[in-house]
Design an enzyme around this catalytic site. Structure first.
Site, mmCIF file in Angstrom:
data_model
loop_
_atom_site.group_PDB
_atom_site.id
_atom_site.type_symbol
_atom_site.label_atom_id
_atom_site.label_comp_id
_atom_site.label_asym_id
_atom_site.label_seq_id
_atom_site.Cartn_x
_atom_site.Cartn_y
_atom_site.Cartn_z
ATOM 1 N N THR A 130 1.781 18.822 37.806
ATOM 2 C CA THR A 130 1.975 20.188 38.287
ATOM 3 C C THR A 130 1.410 20.422 39.682
ATOM 4 O OG1 THR A 130 1.111 22.441 37.934
ATOM 5 C CG2 THR A 130 -0.101 20.687 36.878
ATOM 6 N N GLU A 132 -0.333 22.785 40.343
ATOM 7 C CA GLU A 132 -1.698 23.286 40.157
ATOM 8 C C GLU A 132 -2.739 22.229 40.534
ATOM 9 O OE1 GLU A 132 -3.236 26.322 38.759
ATOM 10 O OE2 GLU A 132 -1.377 27.023 39.631
ATOM 11 N N TYR A 154 -7.034 24.260 33.211
ATOM 12 C CA TYR A 154 -5.688 23.704 33.041
ATOM 13 C C TYR A 154 -5.453 22.585 34.054
ATOM 14 C CZ TYR A 154 -0.605 23.437 33.676
ATOM 15 O OH TYR A 154 0.687 22.985 33.821
ATOM 16 N N LYS A 158 -4.961 18.524 33.689
ATOM 17 C CA LYS A 158 -3.715 17.890 34.159
ATOM 18 C C LYS A 158 -4.014 16.783 35.180
ATOM 19 C CE LYS A 158 -0.045 19.974 32.248
ATOM 20 N NZ LYS A 158 1.079 19.270 31.642
#
Ligand code: NAP
Ligand code: GDD
Length: 347
Positions: A130, A132, A154, A158
């Site tokens: 991602t 992110e 999160y 990841k």
């Protein structure tokens, strides 16, 4: 017949990917969780005898927290391709559930990679990485070379999964890829992500079903694409000669505020803004009603102001292009939510 396993098949991306692979004639094995109420609306249309697709969808109960279950599935199916899409995917909620988010998103990926290594090391693996990972990035736009600076539970989880994927590729020679996907949306998007929350609430306001959209940080800017375009990129990544990592993005940046204005414009409402910060309101210029309000509970402990992707490598090496950009995406989502709100009003 090619076989693929999709974790998170019941999610937004899982459902579009299953549809794509079934259309190509795959036998798709999807992992679903046991839930107290049955909600399979995203995959129901192509499950079962009358699905009208050339492939076949087989569902298995499982969970990324259950190592034995994942190992048994890899041993039984020994698929050609594995797409790891399962995740506690809400960034805001990961601040409330950091340990669970880490277990599913980080250790869940390790459990799956290790099961593949033991039972089907020649299978090809896709990891749902991602944008992110970049956090509040040092440079813009972000590419495969940009430094990672994750700033939520999160994103940190990841990041672990990203490096485990690279590690299994380098250590064991497995065909394992990271798709570093920027935000992608659709009418199947979960209702508590900002795009869908806006399109659904605006459609409901227009239908007289609710009065106001309560929102958090309106200045956040994202590179929003269309989920069906992005699952095509996932599949392309697993059809190459060599495994690699790719950024997938549209290269366009838009704010939450702009999205709100566009969604209201779709139903013929012009928004005028009044007030500042948490006291700011959006007013329907023709009725004077307050239709947008800030609710600080939607602010995050730390937020990313802006992420913008450069997908040149995917364009060059995968021949991938996004077919739908921001304006059309908002129209597609509004069309679906307006229709749903009108049906709900008639019930
Ligand atoms: P989503 O709609 O939230 O779907 C996530 C799926 O994972 C759901 O089907 C969910 O099951 C399943 N799941 C959650 N916890 C699980 C567990 N413990 N065991 C097994 N399954 C579990 O997410 P999405 O938007 O499709 O995203 C797909 C993947 O891409 C995620 O990994 C996400 O983090 C990543 N990603 C998404 C975006 C984006 O903008 N959409 C961008 C970059 C990366 P239920 O259906 O039972 O809830
Ligand atoms: N969810 C939500 N709800 N977000 C809001 C709201 C609100 O009421 N109001 C403002 N926002 C802001 C958030 O603070 C964030 O800056 C932005 O809108 C986007 O939020 P989300 O739609 O929740 O997406 P995200 O960018 O945090 O995460 C999504 O995209 C990532 C890829 O960049 C998720 O799909 C992640 O799983 C994915 O990795």
């Amino acid at each position: 017949m090619k076989q693929a396993v999709i974790t998170g098949v019941n999610g937004q991306d899982g459902s579009y990917l299953a549809e794509l692979l079934l259309g190509k004639g795959y036998e798709v094995h999807g992992i679903v969780r046991r839930t107290s109420s049955f909600s399979r609306g995203r995959i129901d249309p192509f499950y079962g005898a009358n699905a009208g697709v050339s492939g076949k969808l087989v569902l298995h109960y499982g969970d990324m927290g259950d190592e034995k279950n994942l190992r048994k599935l890899m041993e039984k199916v020994r698929p050609d391709e594995v797409y790891n899409l399962a995740s506690q995917s809400h960034v805001g909620i990961s601040f409330d559930m950091p340990e669970y988010s880490t277990d599913v998103n980080a250790l869940g990926t390790l459990r799956l990679l290790d099961a593949m290594h033991d039972y089907c090391p020649k299978s090809r693996f896709y990891q749902a990485s991602t944008s992110e990972l970049f956090g509040s990035a040092d440079e813009s736009p972000q590419t495969e070379q940009t430094r990672f600076k994750p700033n939520s539970p999160y994103a940190v989880a990841k990041l672990y999964a990203y490096w485990m994927t690279v590690n299994y590729r380098q250590t064991y020679g497995m065909y394992a890829c990271n798709g570093i996907l920027f935000n992608h949306e659709s009418p199947r998007r979960g209702e508590n992500f900002v795009t869908r929350k806006i399109t659904q609430t605006v459609a409901r306001i227009a239908a007289g079903l609710t009065d106001c959209l309560y929102i958090g940080n309106m200045e956040a800017r994202r590179d929003w694409g269309y989920a069906p375009d992005y699952v095509r990129a996932m599949w392309l990544m697993l059809q190459q000669e060599k495994a690699d990592d790719f950024v997938i993005a549209t290269g366009e940046l838009h704010s939450v505020r702009e999205l709100i204005e566009k969604a209201f414009a779709y139903v013929g409402t012009k928004i005028e803004w009044e007030g500042k910060a948490a006291a700011e309101c959006g007013i329907d210029s023709s009725t004077g009603k307050h239709v947008v309000k800030i609710d600080p509970k939607y602010y995050r402990p730390i937020d990313i102001d802006s992420v913008l992707g450069d997908a040149s490598k995917a364009r060059r090496e995968l021949g991938w292009e996004p077919e739908v950009k921001f304006d059309r995406l908002v129209e597609i989502m509004m069309e679906a939510d307006v229709q749903a709100a009108q049906s709900a009003r008639q019930d």
